[in-house]
Enzyme design. Structure first.
Site, PDB file in Angstrom:
ATOM      1  N   LYS A 103       0.871  -1.168   0.000  1.00 34.09           N
ATOM      2  CA  LYS A 103       0.000   0.000   0.000  1.00 34.09           C
ATOM      3  C   LYS A 103       0.907   1.216   0.000  1.00 34.09           C
ATOM      4  O   LYS A 103       1.628   1.475   0.955  1.00 34.09           O
ATOM      5  CB  LYS A 103      -0.925  -0.044   1.220  1.00 34.09           C
ATOM      6  CG  LYS A 103      -2.002   1.040   1.214  1.00 34.09           C
ATOM      7  CD  LYS A 103      -1.459   2.305   1.800  1.00 34.09           C
ATOM      8  CE  LYS A 103      -2.494   3.406   1.892  1.00 34.09           C
ATOM      9  NZ  LYS A 103      -1.869   4.686   2.332  1.00 34.09           N
TER      10      LYS A 103
ATOM     11  N   GLY B 175      -2.447   5.460  13.174  1.00 33.46           N
ATOM     12  CA  GLY B 175      -2.739   4.645  11.992  1.00 33.46           C
ATOM     13  C   GLY B 175      -2.359   3.198  12.186  1.00 33.46           C
ATOM     14  O   GLY B 175      -3.106   2.289  11.806  1.00 33.46           O
ATOM     15  N   GLY B 176      -1.190   2.958  12.790  1.00 29.03           N
ATOM     16  CA  GLY B 176      -0.741   1.597  12.998  1.00 29.03           C
ATOM     17  C   GLY B 176      -1.624   0.836  13.960  1.00 29.03           C
ATOM     18  O   GLY B 176      -1.913  -0.348  13.754  1.00 29.03           O
TER      19      GLY B 176
ATOM     20  N   GLU C  15       5.631  -0.764  13.198  1.00 29.11           N
ATOM     21  CA  GLU C  15       6.500   0.201  13.864  1.00 29.11           C
ATOM     22  C   GLU C  15       5.711   1.501  13.961  1.00 29.11           C
ATOM     23  O   GLU C  15       5.366   2.101  12.936  1.00 29.11           O
ATOM     24  CB  GLU C  15       7.783   0.417  13.067  1.00 29.11           C
ATOM     25  CG  GLU C  15       8.739   1.407  13.717  1.00 29.11           C
ATOM     26  CD  GLU C  15       9.915   1.752  12.830  1.00 29.11           C
ATOM     27  OE1 GLU C  15      10.321   2.922  12.833  1.00 29.11           O
ATOM     28  OE2 GLU C  15      10.411   0.852  12.129  1.00 29.11           O
TER      29      GLU C  15
ATOM     30  N   CYS D  47      12.798   7.834  12.530  1.00 24.04           N
ATOM     31  CA  CYS D  47      12.117   7.107  13.606  1.00 24.04           C
ATOM     32  C   CYS D  47      13.015   6.933  14.822  1.00 24.04           C
ATOM     33  O   CYS D  47      12.527   6.649  15.920  1.00 24.04           O
ATOM     34  CB  CYS D  47      11.639   5.747  13.104  1.00 24.04           C
ATOM     35  SG  CYS D  47      12.927   4.770  12.289  1.00 24.04           S
TER      36      CYS D  47
END
Length: 510
Positions: free
Chosen positions: A166, A225-226, A245, A282
């Site tokens: 995606k 979102g995760g 993550e 990150c």
């Protein structure tokens, strides 16, 4: 209803560049998954998988100029940064090809029948097989290394799993270009192109994780979102592994001895690490425990000078820029928080780096300052000034899980014997997957011993997304009991014609 168009946007101006694709409908997602599912058997041969990975690396390098140009236009990360990222990306594919050649991740174990045991042992032979179609959700901040040709894709293909990516909306044209490279590599080695399929759109991403033929998912992005996708994966009639993550503060502890010894060096290093990539790594050090007193003051003076010289930067998109500015305003407005260098808006399209300070005692007491213990995506860090080891411990006890944790010690002894060092390291270890001493967490080596993952919310599983062992996420073990040799997979037969590393009756064969 017509499918929504997907546009490439220039983050330097906020203007649309080109219509790249259309968001995938539910029907198109279903077809994509079924096509990928049908391609599973083609990946069974390890030699062909290794060839796919090496050919992909070669073609990425050949297309490097075009890939870097496309990625820079959509992310503003700059040719130098993207050149390094592309080199890392192709190196990942080659590293996983070597892992496929070796076959260690199959974890072959053979226990021959033994009637003398109590109870008797049957003949047991165990190895690992691919899970099936893997959904990969591309990251915003790494348009190559954590996106279409990223580590999730490379490791899944190495495991023998077809991949549906995606695309991230911040770099759709780059995603299309990289997907075409991988599909071309598949065709060159005799595999169906559908071992890698690309889809666009938020709803497509939701439909993907819910599809019954998707066997696992890998995600790099926000906590919000995760977590939504993780919950959707768990709520399926047949839940699937979701390796996400999500977010990380990456705490740093600087001892008083370290600050006294090299305040200028640590201040400059912290400034470089927290502002690198406009603070969009990150592993950015987003929270620092530094001592009160003269040594800590000198460190902050150095940090102030270095951060003040940092140029304004363009973030990946204007939505992230707005969120960064709002997040800074919220944090800076808390009682007792100062901004020696105020981060926030630069020009109309840029942001400026900075840092905030607060007394560690406020955080140790949970004094309505919990927002400072949450990641703020962008070029900012929070420096909490402590007065004692007890304050350090109290603050660390309140931190969430992280990808990294860093300890800066005096280098005078050279052997880690600074008083209290072992205790501090022990306090940091439960917080993170990678613990550093006298270094900075930005920069993640693609090595066998790497661990890029940590306690929640850093990641939703205990595995790593970087390094050779990332392949293990897409496999499951199977044991064959009392199975005639002719029916066994070649990997599990006594003659070991494939030359695989394995344990036989408990002993490691070399």
């Amino acid at each position: 209803m017509a499918a929504a168009p997907v546009w490439s946007v220039d983050p330097r101006t906020g203007k649309q560049r080109e219509h790249v694709a259309d968001e995938a409908t539910a029907e198109e997602v279903d077809l994509a998954v079924r096509r990928a599912h049908a391609a599973r058997a083609s990946l069974a041969d390890r030699a062909t998988r290794a060839a796919l990975l090496r050919t992909t690396a070669d073609l990425l390098d050949e297309a490097g100029e075009h890939v870097i140009e496309a990625a820079d236009a959509e992310t503003a990360l700059g040719p130098a940064r993207l050149t390094g990222e592309l080199a890392r990306t192709s190196a990942q594919f080659r590293a996983f090809a070597e892992a496929v050649d070796d076959g260690w991740f199959l974890d072959v174990r053979i226990d021959h029948a033994d009637a003398t045991r109590t109870p008797p042992w049957p003949d047991l032979r165990r190895y690992k097989v691919p899970l099936g179609v893997v959904a990969v959700y591309a990251a915003s901040n790494f348009p190559l290394a954590f996106s279409v040709p990223g580590g999730d894709t490379a490791s899944a293909l190495a495991a023998g799993c077809p991949v549906i990516v995606k695309a991230h909306p911040d770099h759709p044209a780059t995603s299309e270009l990289c997907a075409s490279v991988i599909r071309r590599a598949a065709a060159q080695v005799g595999l169906p192109e559908d071992v890698l399929i690309l889809v666009h759109g938020f709803e497509a991403g939701v439909a993907l994780v819910k599809h019954p033929l998707v066997a696992a998912a890998g995600f790099t992005g926000s906590v919000r979102g995760g977590r939504a996708l993780y919950d959707a994966a768990a709520a399926r009639p047949e839940p699937i592994p979701f390796h996400g993550e999500l977010g990380s503060l990456n705490p740093v502890v600087i001892t008083e001895a370290a600050a006294a010894e090299r305040a200028d060096e640590i201040g400059a290093g912290l400034a470089a690490s927290m502002s690198s990539g406009v603070g969009q790594f990150c592993t950015k050090p987003g929270f620092v425990l530094a001592p009160e007193g003269e040594a800590g003051d000198r460190l902050l003076t150095s940090l102030t000078a270095a951060v003040s010289e940092t140029e304004h930067g363009v973030m990946l998109d204007h939505r992230m820029r707005d969120a960064f500015i709002a997040g800074i305003e919220q944090r800076a407005g808390l009682d007792g928080v100062d901004a020696p260098v105020t981060p926030g808006a630069g020009s109309e399209h840029t942001v400026s780096a900075g840092f905030l300070t607060v007394a560690a005692s406020r955080l140790a007491a949970g004094d309505d300052h919990d927002l400072l213990l949450e990641e703020c995506f962008g070029p900012v860090t929070v420096v909490a000034r402590y007065t004692s080891a007890d304050e350090i411990g109290a603050v660390l006890s309140r931190l969430p899980g992280n990808l990294t944790a860093t300890l800066h010690l005096s280098q005078a002894e050279g052997d880690g014997t600074e008083p209290g060092a072992a205790g501090l390291l022990a306090s940091l270890t439960p917080l993170a997957g990678r613990v550093l001493v006298n270094g900075w967490p930005t920069g993640v080596a693609v090595a066998d011993a790497q661990q890029h993952g940590g306690p929640y919310p850093a990641t939703t599983s205990t595995s790593t997304s970087v390094g050779a062992t990332a392949v293990e996420r897409w496999l499951r073990p199977v044991s064959y009991q009392s199975t005639p040799p002719a029916l066994l997979p070649p990997e599990l037969r006594d003659e070991n014609t494939l030359g695989l590393p394995r344990r036989v009756d408990g002993a490691l064969e070399k």
